[in-house]
Design a protein around this motif. Structure first.
Motif, PDB file in Angstrom:
ATOM      1  N   CYS A 122       0.860  -1.184   0.000  1.00  0.00           N
ATOM      2  CA  CYS A 122       0.000   0.000   0.000  1.00  0.00           C
ATOM      3  C   CYS A 122       0.898   1.236   0.000  1.00  0.00           C
ATOM      4  O   CYS A 122       1.867   1.304   0.769  1.00  0.00           O
ATOM      5  CB  CYS A 122      -0.918   0.009   1.217  1.00  0.00           C
ATOM      6  SG  CYS A 122      -1.925   1.508   1.366  1.00  0.00           S
ATOM      7  N   ILE A 123       0.584   2.195  -0.856  1.00  0.00           N
ATOM      8  CA  ILE A 123       1.309   3.471  -0.906  1.00  0.00           C
ATOM      9  C   ILE A 123       0.361   4.546  -0.398  1.00  0.00           C
ATOM     10  O   ILE A 123      -0.658   4.843  -1.031  1.00  0.00           O
ATOM     11  CB  ILE A 123       1.786   3.784  -2.329  1.00  0.00           C
ATOM     12  CG1 ILE A 123       2.675   2.653  -2.854  1.00  0.00           C
ATOM     13  CG2 ILE A 123       2.538   5.109  -2.359  1.00  0.00           C
ATOM     14  CD1 ILE A 123       2.966   2.746  -4.330  1.00  0.00           C
ATOM     15  N   ASP A 124       0.676   5.116   0.753  1.00  0.00           N
ATOM     16  CA  ASP A 124      -0.160   6.106   1.429  1.00  0.00           C
ATOM     17  C   ASP A 124       0.442   7.490   1.161  1.00  0.00           C
ATOM     18  O   ASP A 124       1.467   7.856   1.744  1.00  0.00           O
ATOM     19  CB  ASP A 124      -0.188   5.783   2.927  1.00  0.00           C
ATOM     20  CG  ASP A 124      -1.075   6.725   3.722  1.00  0.00           C
ATOM     21  OD1 ASP A 124      -1.898   7.430   3.113  1.00  0.00           O
ATOM     22  OD2 ASP A 124      -0.938   6.747   4.965  1.00  0.00           O
ATOM     23  N   VAL A 125      -0.183   8.248   0.259  1.00  0.00           N
ATOM     24  CA  VAL A 125       0.401   9.498  -0.237  1.00  0.00           C
ATOM     25  C   VAL A 125      -0.123  10.693   0.546  1.00  0.00           C
ATOM     26  O   VAL A 125      -1.335  10.886   0.677  1.00  0.00           O
ATOM     27  CB  VAL A 125       0.098   9.690  -1.738  1.00  0.00           C
ATOM     28  CG1 VAL A 125       0.718  10.994  -2.243  1.00  0.00           C
ATOM     29  CG2 VAL A 125       0.620   8.501  -2.545  1.00  0.00           C
ATOM     30  N   HIS A 126       0.821  11.500   1.030  1.00  0.00           N
ATOM     31  CA  HIS A 126       0.493  12.745   1.728  1.00  0.00           C
ATOM     32  C   HIS A 126       1.277  13.899   1.114  1.00  0.00           C
ATOM     33  O   HIS A 126       2.330  13.701   0.512  1.00  0.00           O
ATOM     34  CB  HIS A 126       0.853  12.640   3.214  1.00  0.00           C
ATOM     35  CG  HIS A 126       0.038  11.640   3.967  1.00  0.00           C
ATOM     36  ND1 HIS A 126      -1.073  11.980   4.707  1.00  0.00           N
ATOM     37  CD2 HIS A 126       0.152  10.294   4.082  1.00  0.00           C
ATOM     38  CE1 HIS A 126      -1.601  10.900   5.252  1.00  0.00           C
ATOM     39  NE2 HIS A 126      -0.874   9.853   4.886  1.00  0.00           N
ATOM     40  N   SER A 127       0.734  15.101   1.291  1.00  0.00           N
ATOM     41  CA  SER A 127       1.502  16.311   1.029  1.00  0.00           C
ATOM     42  C   SER A 127       1.912  16.870   2.383  1.00  0.00           C
ATOM     43  O   SER A 127       1.468  16.379   3.424  1.00  0.00           O
ATOM     44  CB  SER A 127       0.660  17.345   0.282  1.00  0.00           C
ATOM     45  OG  SER A 127       0.055  16.784  -0.853  1.00  0.00           O
ATOM     46  N   SER A 128       2.687  17.917   2.376  1.00  0.00           N
ATOM     47  CA  SER A 128       2.915  18.628   3.618  1.00  0.00           C
ATOM     48  C   SER A 128       1.684  19.489   3.897  1.00  0.00           C
ATOM     49  O   SER A 128       0.684  19.427   3.174  1.00  0.00           O
ATOM     50  CB  SER A 128       4.167  19.493   3.500  1.00  0.00           C
ATOM     51  OG  SER A 128       4.454  20.107   4.740  1.00  0.00           O
ATOM     52  N   ASN A 129       1.745  20.300   4.939  1.00  0.00           N
ATOM     53  CA  ASN A 129       0.676  21.268   5.170  1.00  0.00           C
ATOM     54  C   ASN A 129       0.991  22.547   4.386  1.00  0.00           C
ATOM     55  O   ASN A 129       1.917  22.575   3.577  1.00  0.00           O
ATOM     56  CB  ASN A 129       0.525  21.547   6.675  1.00  0.00           C
ATOM     57  CG  ASN A 129       1.849  21.927   7.308  1.00  0.00           C
ATOM     58  OD1 ASN A 129       2.664  22.636   6.717  1.00  0.00           O
ATOM     59  ND2 ASN A 129       2.091  21.461   8.527  1.00  0.00           N
ATOM     60  N   ILE A 130       0.233  23.612   4.621  1.00  0.00           N
ATOM     61  CA  ILE A 130       0.456  24.840   3.860  1.00  0.00           C
ATOM     62  C   ILE A 130       1.702  25.588   4.325  1.00  0.00           C
ATOM     63  O   ILE A 130       2.137  26.528   3.661  1.00  0.00           O
ATOM     64  CB  ILE A 130      -0.764  25.785   3.956  1.00  0.00           C
ATOM     65  CG1 ILE A 130      -0.992  26.253   5.402  1.00  0.00           C
ATOM     66  CG2 ILE A 130      -2.003  25.124   3.378  1.00  0.00           C
ATOM     67  CD1 ILE A 130      -2.020  27.361   5.530  1.00  0.00           C
ATOM     68  N   PHE A 131       2.293  25.168   5.442  1.00  0.00           N
ATOM     69  CA  PHE A 131       3.407  25.918   6.016  1.00  0.00           C
ATOM     70  C   PHE A 131       4.775  25.448   5.529  1.00  0.00           C
ATOM     71  O   PHE A 131       5.723  26.219   5.505  1.00  0.00           O
ATOM     72  CB  PHE A 131       3.365  25.816   7.553  1.00  0.00           C
ATOM     73  CG  PHE A 131       2.097  26.341   8.147  1.00  0.00           C
ATOM     74  CD1 PHE A 131       1.867  27.701   8.262  1.00  0.00           C
ATOM     75  CD2 PHE A 131       1.107  25.471   8.578  1.00  0.00           C
ATOM     76  CE1 PHE A 131       0.688  28.187   8.795  1.00  0.00           C
ATOM     77  CE2 PHE A 131      -0.076  25.942   9.118  1.00  0.00           C
ATOM     78  CZ  PHE A 131      -0.294  27.312   9.231  1.00  0.00           C
ATOM     79  N   LEU A 132       4.891  24.170   5.166  1.00  0.00           N
ATOM     80  CA  LEU A 132       6.194  23.585   4.875  1.00  0.00           C
ATOM     81  C   LEU A 132       6.208  22.892   3.529  1.00  0.00           C
ATOM     82  O   LEU A 132       5.211  22.284   3.124  1.00  0.00           O
ATOM     83  CB  LEU A 132       6.577  22.565   5.958  1.00  0.00           C
ATOM     84  CG  LEU A 132       6.631  23.065   7.398  1.00  0.00           C
ATOM     85  CD1 LEU A 132       6.718  21.890   8.355  1.00  0.00           C
ATOM     86  CD2 LEU A 132       7.821  24.003   7.593  1.00  0.00           C
ATOM     87  N   GLN A 133       7.338  22.971   2.839  1.00  0.00           N
ATOM     88  CA  GLN A 133       7.534  22.222   1.609  1.00  0.00           C
ATOM     89  C   GLN A 133       8.462  21.050   1.907  1.00  0.00           C
ATOM     90  O   GLN A 133       9.476  21.203   2.583  1.00  0.00           O
ATOM     91  CB  GLN A 133       8.149  23.101   0.517  1.00  0.00           C
ATOM     92  CG  GLN A 133       8.275  22.384  -0.822  1.00  0.00           C
ATOM     93  CD  GLN A 133       8.890  23.257  -1.901  1.00  0.00           C
ATOM     94  OE1 GLN A 133       9.444  24.319  -1.612  1.00  0.00           O
ATOM     95  NE2 GLN A 133       8.795  22.832  -3.143  1.00  0.00           N
ATOM     96  N   GLU A 134       8.089  19.875   1.391  1.00  0.00           N
ATOM     97  CA  GLU A 134       8.857  18.659   1.649  1.00  0.00           C
ATOM     98  C   GLU A 134       9.433  18.108   0.344  1.00  0.00           C
ATOM     99  O   GLU A 134       8.743  18.040  -0.673  1.00  0.00           O
ATOM    100  CB  GLU A 134       7.964  17.574   2.280  1.00  0.00           C
ATOM    101  CG  GLU A 134       7.310  17.964   3.600  1.00  0.00           C
ATOM    102  CD  GLU A 134       8.258  17.865   4.786  1.00  0.00           C
ATOM    103  OE1 GLU A 134       9.438  17.548   4.581  1.00  0.00           O
ATOM    104  OE2 GLU A 134       7.800  18.109   5.918  1.00  0.00           O
ATOM    105  N   ILE A 135      10.695  17.714   0.386  1.00  0.00           N
ATOM    106  CA  ILE A 135      11.292  16.987  -0.710  1.00  0.00           C
ATOM    107  C   ILE A 135      10.592  15.631  -0.818  1.00  0.00           C
ATOM    108  O   ILE A 135      10.155  15.096   0.203  1.00  0.00           O
ATOM    109  CB  ILE A 135      12.808  16.821  -0.455  1.00  0.00           C
ATOM    110  CG1 ILE A 135      13.558  16.481  -1.730  1.00  0.00           C
ATOM    111  CG2 ILE A 135      13.094  15.788   0.618  1.00  0.00           C
ATOM    112  CD1 ILE A 135      15.073  16.591  -1.575  1.00  0.00           C
ATOM    113  N   PRO A 136      10.392  15.059  -2.018  1.00  0.00           N
ATOM    114  CA  PRO A 136       9.734  13.749  -2.111  1.00  0.00           C
ATOM    115  C   PRO A 136      10.448  12.702  -1.252  1.00  0.00           C
ATOM    116  O   PRO A 136      11.638  12.434  -1.431  1.00  0.00           O
ATOM    117  CB  PRO A 136       9.826  13.414  -3.603  1.00  0.00           C
ATOM    118  CG  PRO A 136       9.849  14.748  -4.273  1.00  0.00           C
ATOM    119  CD  PRO A 136      10.656  15.623  -3.353  1.00  0.00           C
ATOM    120  N   GLN A 137       9.726  12.143  -0.311  1.00  0.00           N
ATOM    121  CA  GLN A 137      10.349  11.273   0.689  1.00  0.00           C
ATOM    122  C   GLN A 137       9.378  10.203   1.149  1.00  0.00           C
ATOM    123  O   GLN A 137       8.162  10.338   1.009  1.00  0.00           O
ATOM    124  CB  GLN A 137      10.803  12.091   1.890  1.00  0.00           C
ATOM    125  CG  GLN A 137       9.668  12.779   2.606  1.00  0.00           C
ATOM    126  CD  GLN A 137      10.127  13.843   3.582  1.00  0.00           C
ATOM    127  OE1 GLN A 137      10.211  13.597   4.784  1.00  0.00           O
ATOM    128  NE2 GLN A 137      10.409  15.035   3.064  1.00  0.00           N
TER     129      GLN A 137
END
Length: 313
Positions: A122-137
């Protein structure tokens, strides 16, 4: 085939319906589940679900197995641009595994788990919130790393963060599924309320590489990158000491040395710099503040320290 996997009655003769799309071909019973939309302000997965599903439609003859796509576990949150479940003020990813005899949301969560359990991955995909940018991890706890790391390395992400398990993680979908024998990878990428097409395409390539490795895909796949793995490394947290507007002067994913200037907190009223922000350690910036308004204690960046001395190559 579109299926309703969980339903509950709402007011005024309406229903809350959680749906999935099953794409199936060939004789294999292997199954990959792509899950997204647990938080209503995380939209990267919406586009990813679209491009994965449409590509499979175009090349269905190359699939041997089952791909289940769950685009919106929290559809009311997506509809109302709300991170949690509207009306209940709940973070859905703190309610799993749920309960068949519990509240409406607990019952929905229980039905979601029952439907996903049994997937090979299972691949559970999330984004960050509106405050932080995340490198694909991909993030995983230390106890799950021996099983999950080989799969995570196939996924074309830049970084794999193996971190100590916190109590709150026990109420997430990923923890629930992993404890029930369904290997689940948690992806974090981008920033809340946006779609970053290049990140989605990067993960798209990783998903098809994983399908190929599972023996479910006979089509061509793109080369995948070798991720940086955090095992044996510390993560440095950069927090603001002052309130104001954070203006970074480094690029996302850049490597820095301890003491390097990475940005300023400025005061628009006095037109002065109220804090010069420096790196707290050597390493790679894998999280960077996106929303500029900050207060004392606000997270500005995360830095992955090298395994032993020096900055990342």
């Amino acid at each position: 085939m579109i299926e309703t996997i969980a339903t509950a009655a709402l007011a005024v003769n309406e229903n809350l319906n959680i749906q999935k799309r099953r794409i199936q071909n060939g004789k294999s019973k292997k199954r990959l589940s792509l899950v997204t939309g647990t938080h209503g302000d995380e939209l990267e997965g919406q586009y990813l679900a679209y491009i994965v599903g449409s590509y499979l439609d175009e090349h269905i003859d190359r699939l041997d197995g089952i791909v289940d796509i769950y685009p919106a576990l929290n559809p009311m949150g997506i509809d109302s641009i709300t991170r949690g479940v509207p009306m209940f003020d709940l973070d859905m990813n703190r309610v799993f595994p749920g309960s068949k005899d519990g509240t409406m949301i607990e019952m929905i969560c229980s039905m979601i788990v029952d439907d996903i359990v049994g997937s090979d991955v299972c691949i559970d995909v999330h984004s960050s919130n509106i405050f932080l940018q995340e490198i694909p991890q991909i993030r995983m706890s230390v106890p799950t790393a021996p099983v999950l790391l080989p799969y995570a390395k196939m996924m074309n992400v830049d970084f794999i963060w193996v971190h100590d398990a916190a109590t709150v993680l026990e109420s997430t979908l990923a923890h629930t599924l992993n404890t029930r024998g369904t290997k689940t990878l948690v992806v974090e990428m981008g920033v809340g309320m946006r779609i970053t097409k290049e990140y989605c395409k990067q993960l798209f390539d990783g998903i098809f590489n994983l399908l190929k490795e599972l023996g479910m895909w006979s089509g061509e796949t793109a080369p995948v990158r070798e991720p940086i793995v955090s095992e044996g490394r510390e993560v440095g947290f950069v927090n603001s000491d002052a309130a104001g507007i954070f203006v970074p002067c480094v690029s996302f994913g850049e490597t820095v040395e301890k003491g390097n200037h990475i940005g300023d907190v400025v005061d628009p009223l006095s037109s002065k710099i109220v804090e010069k922000v420096d790196a707290v350690c050597d390493g790679m910036i894998f999280t960077l503040r996106e929303y500029p308004v900050v207060y004392g204690g606000s997270l500005l960046a995360r830095i992955l320290q090298p395994a032993s001395g020096g900055t990342e190559e």
